[in-house]
Motif scaffolding. Structure first.
Motif, short mmCIF file in Angstrom:
data_model
loop_
_atom_site.label_atom_id
_atom_site.label_comp_id
_atom_site.label_asym_id
_atom_site.label_seq_id
_atom_site.Cartn_x
_atom_site.Cartn_y
_atom_site.Cartn_z
N ALA A 148 -12.55 1.42 -5.60
CA ALA A 148 -11.47 0.54 -5.17
C ALA A 148 -10.11 1.22 -5.26
CB ALA A 148 -11.47 -0.74 -6.01
N ALA A 149 -10.03 2.28 -6.05
CA ALA A 149 -8.79 3.04 -6.24
C ALA A 149 -7.61 2.15 -6.61
CB ALA A 149 -8.48 3.87 -5.00
N THR A 150 -7.85 1.25 -7.58
CA THR A 150 -6.80 0.34 -8.00
C THR A 150 -6.26 0.65 -9.38
OG1 THR A 150 -8.44 -1.24 -8.82
CG2 THR A 150 -7.67 -1.54 -6.55
N GLY A 151 -6.76 1.69 -10.01
CA GLY A 151 -6.24 2.06 -11.33
C GLY A 151 -7.35 2.52 -12.25
N ASP A 152 -6.94 3.12 -13.34
CA ASP A 152 -7.93 3.67 -14.27
C ASP A 152 -7.90 3.01 -15.64
OD1 ASP A 152 -5.53 4.68 -15.10
OD2 ASP A 152 -6.25 6.74 -15.35
N LEU A 153 -7.33 1.83 -15.74
CA LEU A 153 -7.24 1.14 -17.02
C LEU A 153 -8.62 0.89 -17.63
CD1 LEU A 153 -5.43 -0.13 -19.16
CD2 LEU A 153 -5.58 -2.28 -17.88
N GLY A 154 -9.58 0.48 -16.81
CA GLY A 154 -10.93 0.20 -17.31
C GLY A 154 -11.58 1.43 -17.93
N VAL A 155 -11.38 2.58 -17.30
CA VAL A 155 -11.95 3.82 -17.83
C VAL A 155 -11.22 4.21 -19.11
CG1 VAL A 155 -12.32 6.27 -17.38
CG2 VAL A 155 -12.75 4.60 -15.58
N LYS A 156 -9.91 4.01 -19.15
CA LYS A 156 -9.15 4.34 -20.36
C LYS A 156 -9.56 3.48 -21.54
CE LYS A 156 -4.96 6.22 -18.33
NZ LYS A 156 -3.50 6.05 -18.19
N ILE A 157 -9.94 2.25 -21.27
CA ILE A 157 -10.36 1.34 -22.34
C ILE A 157 -11.82 1.57 -22.71
CG2 ILE A 157 -10.79 -1.08 -22.95
CD1 ILE A 157 -8.28 -1.74 -21.27
#
Length: 110
Positions: free
Chosen positions: A38-47
């Motif tokens: 989706a290329a909407t951000g990497d917050l999920g991976v960071k968490i």
């Protein structure tokens, strides 16, 4: 009263960690979807990346402790460790070992 004795602490802890490790896989996979597809951000991976990493290590330690407690064979322990790698197979392995424990007891659950 139940006729099946309560599982030792190492086996209960292994169960909880296996479930948590699978949940962290789900979070990490969702985070990877949002980051790479989706290329909407990497917050999920960071968490979920560090959470999953920590739970992976706990799963490995839990599998070793549970294997020693339940006297699993070396092959069974190796299978349990291998099940930490593909997503959600920690649940399959934990359920398999719990079923064996319930029917045969800890000394022969290999």
């Amino acid at each position: 009263m139940s006729s099946i004795p309560a599982a030792p602490a190492a086996l209960r802890l292994f169960r909880y960690v296996a479930i948590a490790e699978a949940c962290s896989w789900a979070g990490l996979l969702a985070g990877m979807y949002f980051k790479y597809i989706a290329a909407t951000g990497d917050l999920g991976v960071k968490i979920f990346g560090p959470v999953h990493g920590a739970l992976f290590v706990l799963y490995v330690l839990g599998a070793l402790a549970a294997g020693r407690t339940a006297r699993w064979s070396t092959g069974t322990i190796a299978l349990g460790l291998a099940c930490a790698i593909p997503p959600f197979t920690s649940l399959w392995f934990e359920r398999r070992m719990s079923a064996r424990l319930a029917t045969t007891g800890p000394a022969t659950a290999a």
